[in-house]
Write a protein that holds these residues in place. Sequence first.
Motif: not given
Length: 131
Positions: A45, A49-54, A69, A72, A76, A79
């Motif tokens: 993770r 990028t933007n793993y927290q969104s996924y 969203q 984002a 992800f 990336s």
Amino acid sequence: MSLSIVAAKDIEQAIELLASRPRKAVKDHLAEEPEGVGNFLYDFRAAFTNYQSYHRFDPYGETCLEMDQVPAIRAFADSVFNWLSAHGAEETSVIQRYGVSFQKIRGFVAALIRVCNTAMEHGYGLAGIGD
């Protein structure tokens, strides 16, 4: 455990799309995370990028991300695709640890990008349906 990510206006529409036959008819609206990919994404993770969104997608329930969203999630997916391209030498260890090839991960990421594009075209969000 499986996770389906669907371009839809809400969970109800996502469930309708998942029930559609043949599945090819809704392929632009659907990305299904193969077994093992979720663990790979979690362990790597920090590289994405933007793993927290996924990570907001719940593999055990239903999640709905609003249309703001979607970019984002698209970033992800991009990336992950870029990481795979730059780390081909690590594929054997990823297969041994997670039981999933880069080709399979790449296929999922390509489907996720397609789903994000469909969602952005239609002003939809993304629904995650887990089992």
